[in-house]
Design a protein around this motif. Structure first.
Motif: not given
Lengths: 153, 179
Positions: A52, A74-79, A84, A106
């Motif tokens: 996180r 910053k963080l992006h989580e796919k389904r 990344k 990333w």
């Protein structure tokens, strides 16, 4: 005996924490004033525990030998669960994209060596001195050797 | 029998073990402290633009701008085993593209002894609020939360969420002009 038990403790820690290097020494000032050179960090790397924002991760970048200790910005989580993220050192004014491998934007989970969980100041300074001044290392070794030889009862 | 070397060695070994023991007691003494507290966050102005993101993909991505108010009193969080608080304000949202996105838009370091009463009015964000794609325009539920990472003198490094958060929505139109 001592060498093998030290190795066993290290390998045991690797199993318990899930990290390939459970204890690291901070080598740069990029996280000051939180971490200074020579502070010791204890890491875990449990796969179930999601990464996180705000966590301090230790990651490896292709082409650099030394792992970097920085905070997730910053963080992006796919389904499907792939994550990344981008990191930044507290003491740096820009994020770490300039530090990553050329073309890399990333970080992903496989770059992570561990997440910082515990902190102990100054202790790692010994290893830094030993690496920077090989003479100091040999002096310590010689002293220890002489001590053992002289004080054998 | 009691040479200078052995006396020195004994003193050094004893000092080191006392220091280690004290450090461990210091760590134990603050192991179960509850570091949660309240915060009040509010957004004053929210706009979204569509701009090429040259820091990442170079494609046009959504860039959010917001102006926020923040109040929190963190003075009582400091004890003898807190060297520093690392505060960060996280925007958390979900888009069709990503089930979870977290972007830190502002952070601050408070060392022990510094003023820990936060009362900010109409603050700009410290970092750009880029989305990974075009998921900010018309996003109905973006949550701002204040968190802090406690840096001790020796011990664990917990991350704590403040009690209280603020949700807002982005407008459904891009702003064309320069802000």
């Amino acid at each position: 005996m001592i060498v093998s038990s030290a190795l066993m403790i290290w390998k045991g820690l690797m199993v318990v924490t899930g990290s390939e290097s459970p204890i690291v020494v901070v080598l740069s000032g990029s996280m000051e004033p939180a971490f200074h050179r020579g502070d010791l960090l204890f890491l875990t790397n449990y796969q179930d525990d999601p990464i996180r924002v705000g966590e301090i991760v230790v990651f490896k970048v292709e082409g650099r030998d030394i792992p970097i200790v920085h905070r997730v910005l910053k963080l992006h989580e796919k389904r499907n669960g792939t994550v990344k993220f981008v990191t930044k050192g507290d003491n740096n004014s820009v994020d770490d994209r300039g530090l990553y491998a050329p073309g890399q934007q990333w970080l992903t989970k496989k770059d992570v060596v561990g997440r910082a969980r515990g902190f102990l100041p100054y202790v790692g300074m010994v290893t830094i001195y030993m690496n920077e001044y090989p003479k100091f290392k040999y002096a310590v070794l010689v002293c220890l050797g002489l001590y053992v030889l002289v004080h054998r009862e | 029998m009691h040479s200078l070397l052995s006396r020195g060695n004994a003193i050094l070994a004893y000092t080191l073990s006392v220091l280690a023991c004290l450090t461990f007691l210091c760590f134990l003494s603050t192991l179960f402290v509850d570091y949660r507290t309240n915060s009040t966050i509010n957004t004053v102005k929210v706009i979204v633009k569509s701009v090429p993101d040259f820091s990442a993909s170079r494609e046009r991505s959504d860039l959010g701008f917001l102006i926020f108010d923040l109040q929190a009193n963190l003075t009582h969080l400091f004890n003898w085993n807190v060297k520093q608080l690392f505060l960060y304000l996280t925007a958390e949202y979900s888009t069709p593209n990503n089930i979870l996105s977290q972007v830190v838009i502002w952070d601050k370091i408070i060392l022990r002894g510094e003023n820990a009463v936060l009362d900010f009015k109409s603050m700009n964000t410290k970092y750009y609020f880029w989305d990974d794609g075009n998921g900010l325009k018309g996003n109905q539920n973006v949550t701002l939360t204040l968190s802090w990472n406690i840096i001790p003198n020796a011990g664990l490094l917990p991350s704590i969420f403040a009690i209280g958060h603020h949700s807002f929505q982005f407008p459904s139109d891009y702003v064309q002009s320069r802000v």
